[in-house]
Design a protein around this motif. Structure first.
Motif, mmCIF file in Angstrom:
data_model
loop_
_atom_site.group_PDB
_atom_site.id
_atom_site.type_symbol
_atom_site.label_atom_id
_atom_site.label_comp_id
_atom_site.label_asym_id
_atom_site.label_seq_id
_atom_site.Cartn_x
_atom_site.Cartn_y
_atom_site.Cartn_z
ATOM 1 N N UNK A 114 -10.556 -11.150 -25.678
ATOM 2 C CA UNK A 114 -10.995 -9.980 -24.928
ATOM 3 C C UNK A 114 -9.782 -9.080 -24.715
ATOM 4 N N UNK A 115 -9.936 -7.800 -24.993
ATOM 5 C CA UNK A 115 -8.827 -6.875 -24.817
ATOM 6 C C UNK A 115 -8.698 -6.479 -23.350
ATOM 7 N N UNK A 116 -7.580 -5.870 -23.005
ATOM 8 C CA UNK A 116 -7.326 -5.498 -21.622
ATOM 9 C C UNK A 116 -8.338 -4.480 -21.104
ATOM 10 N N UNK A 117 -8.913 -3.672 -21.989
ATOM 11 C CA UNK A 117 -9.893 -2.680 -21.543
ATOM 12 C C UNK A 117 -11.326 -3.190 -21.662
ATOM 13 N N UNK A 118 -11.470 -4.507 -21.846
ATOM 14 C CA UNK A 118 -12.796 -5.102 -21.784
ATOM 15 C C UNK A 118 -13.608 -5.051 -23.065
ATOM 16 N N UNK A 119 -12.952 -5.085 -24.207
ATOM 17 C CA UNK A 119 -13.659 -5.112 -25.485
ATOM 18 C C UNK A 119 -13.569 -6.512 -26.098
ATOM 19 N N UNK A 120 -14.661 -6.974 -26.683
ATOM 20 C CA UNK A 120 -14.692 -8.280 -27.331
ATOM 21 C C UNK A 120 -13.968 -8.189 -28.671
ATOM 22 N N UNK A 121 -12.870 -8.953 -28.785
ATOM 23 C CA UNK A 121 -12.086 -8.921 -30.014
ATOM 24 C C UNK A 121 -12.486 -9.965 -31.030
ATOM 25 N N UNK A 125 -1.453 -17.748 -23.618
ATOM 26 C CA UNK A 125 -1.765 -16.598 -22.760
ATOM 27 C C UNK A 125 -1.090 -16.677 -21.395
ATOM 28 N N UNK A 126 -0.995 -15.520 -20.781
ATOM 29 C CA UNK A 126 -0.342 -15.405 -19.485
ATOM 30 C C UNK A 126 -1.039 -14.331 -18.658
ATOM 31 N N UNK A 127 -0.948 -14.436 -17.336
ATOM 32 C CA UNK A 127 -1.562 -13.448 -16.444
ATOM 33 C C UNK A 127 -0.929 -13.593 -15.063
ATOM 34 N N UNK A 128 -1.218 -12.660 -14.157
ATOM 35 C CA UNK A 128 -0.868 -12.909 -12.752
ATOM 36 C C UNK A 128 -1.683 -14.115 -12.276
ATOM 37 N N UNK A 129 -0.999 -15.163 -11.889
ATOM 38 C CA UNK A 129 -1.729 -16.367 -11.497
ATOM 39 C C UNK A 129 -2.476 -16.144 -10.196
ATOM 40 N N UNK A 130 -1.844 -15.428 -9.287
ATOM 41 C CA UNK A 130 -2.409 -15.128 -7.975
ATOM 42 C C UNK A 130 -1.908 -13.767 -7.544
ATOM 43 N N UNK A 178 -1.438 -11.245 -22.962
ATOM 44 C CA UNK A 178 -1.813 -10.998 -21.582
ATOM 45 C C UNK A 178 -3.319 -11.184 -21.448
ATOM 46 N N UNK A 179 -3.727 -12.064 -20.552
ATOM 47 C CA UNK A 179 -5.148 -12.336 -20.374
ATOM 48 C C UNK A 179 -5.829 -11.109 -19.779
ATOM 49 N N UNK A 180 -6.908 -10.702 -20.393
ATOM 50 C CA UNK A 180 -7.693 -9.607 -19.849
ATOM 51 C C UNK A 180 -8.389 -10.059 -18.576
ATOM 52 N N UNK A 181 -8.415 -9.210 -17.543
ATOM 53 C CA UNK A 181 -9.153 -9.599 -16.334
ATOM 54 C C UNK A 181 -10.630 -9.838 -16.614
ATOM 55 N N UNK A 182 -11.149 -9.236 -17.676
ATOM 56 C CA UNK A 182 -12.559 -9.429 -18.022
ATOM 57 C C UNK A 182 -12.830 -10.862 -18.477
ATOM 58 N N UNK A 183 -11.837 -11.511 -19.040
ATOM 59 C CA UNK A 183 -12.001 -12.904 -19.455
ATOM 60 C C UNK A 183 -12.185 -13.822 -18.263
ATOM 61 N N UNK A 184 -11.688 -13.394 -17.090
ATOM 62 C CA UNK A 184 -11.695 -14.227 -15.898
ATOM 63 C C UNK A 184 -12.947 -14.053 -15.035
ATOM 64 N N UNK A 185 -13.790 -13.108 -15.356
ATOM 65 C CA UNK A 185 -14.964 -12.837 -14.534
ATOM 66 C C UNK A 185 -15.885 -14.051 -14.456
#
Length: 436
Positions: A218-225, A312-317, A388-395
């Motif tokens: 998933x891209x950062x702008x919410x597109x399925x890659x 992958x990596x992201x803000x953990x909290x 960078x993990x897309x926030x959309x992947x975490x929903x």
């Protein structure tokens, strides 16, 4: 192609650190508006190690600032998102909140769901954060949240069990799969995935597929890659792990663990499960149930050619202040304490990962607390090209799609091709609705 996250975003001990400034004097009311006292609610989730450290930090704050009492609200991750969602919709949210990365998409798509922390810099020192790290919490030019730490899932192993079996930590996917038969001979498993969520199972399958294809899920702008075929590749890989006794099936995990999280499972505590895939920021809860020094961070696994780019990596909290908070300046002062105060940093240690604040990192370095699996995992991630993990992947809704597909594949109720097409269709439709 996959784009690496700038290494600077990790803000860990390899960065050039500036000296920690002295605590700022707390002055948040006008002279003619003397504050007699207030109570701020602070909520977070985590394991016992995080709870105990946070409560100790709150006790220190309450001693220093008895006029601003912190009231804690905490629990485990399971059901936490639903609880906070109810609080937010009912205008009953805690004043200060530990939030997840994707909550900005869910609860503040216009940037107005949380207080703009840029307006509170008289009390909140942001000088210890680089711009890229801060950018994760910016929505429509409003700083909705501050990154507490950067993290990614890694592989962590019970060194005693591996030594007993005579096995080395795997460096390639083929080596990991081969360990299934080695451990299976002793009725053990080289790793396993938390039975409370298919998200971990899907995560490791996505890493494998991103390495293979060079495409982001998933891209950062919410597109399925991923294509439907890419999703099938990921599900095939998951089934390979089950079929080769690398991990337990969903049915076995359910039968053996019930509703227990993996770190609470007798199978993990006893050593039958000899490894886990977990966020570096959350590995402390696994460490706490084993003897000191037993759990070790293993290598990040490559495709065999040394390619590690799919990890992958992201803000953990993140920390945020409710938009309904009646005492925003006091809340900001408490945030500053959590993020930058030296004594607080020493108490919290790495229970939320390696701090993103350079001031907190400096304190941990001086105290010799930057060691152990969490630190090792972060240092390794810094040296890699990560996605960078897309926030959309975490929903939460997205995780339901992963869970459904993983369970169907595990129970063999549908083929991986059919499960992949169903997931592809569901994700595509859902992401389209979010953009309307």
């Amino acid at each position: 192609m996959i784009k690496p996250l700038a290494k600077a975003a990790m803000c860990c001990c390899v960065l050039s650190l500036c000296a920690c400034t002295a605590d700022k004097a707390l002055s948040v009311t006008q002279p003619d508006e003397k504050l007699d006292g207030c109570t701020l609610r602070f909520s977070w989730w985590g394991g016992d190690d995080r709870h105990e450290a946070t409560l100790e930090a709150i006790e220190l704050w309450n001693q220093i600032h008895p006029e601003i009492v912190i009231s804690p609200e905490y629990g485990g991750w399971d059901g936490w998102t639903e609880k906070v969602s109810t609080q937010l919709s009912g205008d009953n949210a805690p004043d200060v909140m530990q939030i997840n990365y994707d909550w900005l998409v869910n609860y503040s798509p216009d940037g107005k769901g949380f207080y703009d922390l840029y307006q509170l810099q008289s009390q909140l020192d942001l000088s210890g954060f680089d711009e890229e790290t801060l950018s994760f919490g910016v929505v429509n030019e409003r700083l909705n949240a501050v990154t507490v730490s950067m993290s990614g899932r890694g592989l962590f192993y019970n060194s005693e069990v591996y030594n007993t079996v005579g096995a080395e930590y795997p460096e390639t996917w083929d080596e990991l799969i081969a360990l299934g038969s080695t451990f299976g001979e002793k009725d053990l498993y080289p790793i396993d995935l938390d039975n409370q969520s298919g998200a971990t199972a899907w995560y490791i399958s996505v890493v494998y597929t991103q390495q293979l294809t060079g495409r982001e899920f998933i891209t950062m702008d919410g597109k399925l890659g991923f294509s439907a075929e890419d999703i099938k590749t990921a599900l095939d890989f998951y089934k390979t792990l089950e079929d080769n006794h690398v991990i337990r099936t969903v049915q076995t995990r359910t039968d053996e663990d019930g509703n227990c999280a993996l770190y609470q499972s007798p199978e993990f505590i006893s050593g039958k499960i000899a490894g886990v895939c977990e966020w570096g920021s959350a590995i402390g809860k696994y460490e706490s149930v084993l003897s000191d020094g037993v759990l070790e961070c293993g290598p990040y696994i490559s495709d065999g050619s040394g390619n590690l780019s799919g990890w992958m990596i992201k803000p953990s909290l993140m920390y945020a202040v409710s938009d309904t908070c009646q005492y925003p300046d006091e809340a900001a002062a408490f945030l500053d304490f959590l993020l930058n105060n030296e004594q607080c940093a020493e108490i919290l240690g790495t229970t939320r990962g390696i701090p993103a604040s350079e001031h907190a990192v400096k304190a941990l370095e001086n105290s010799g607390l930057l060691e152990g699996p969490a630190s090792d995992s972060t240092e390794t991630l810094v040296s890699m090209d990560t996605v960078t993990i897309s926030p959309y992947m975490e929903l939460s809704r997205m995780k339901e799609f992963y869970n459904t597909a993983i369970e169907k594949v595990s129970y063999s109720t549908v083929s991986t091709a059919d499960a992949a097409q169903e997931m592809y269709n569901s994700i595509t439709q859902y992401l389209e609705t979010l953009k309307k």
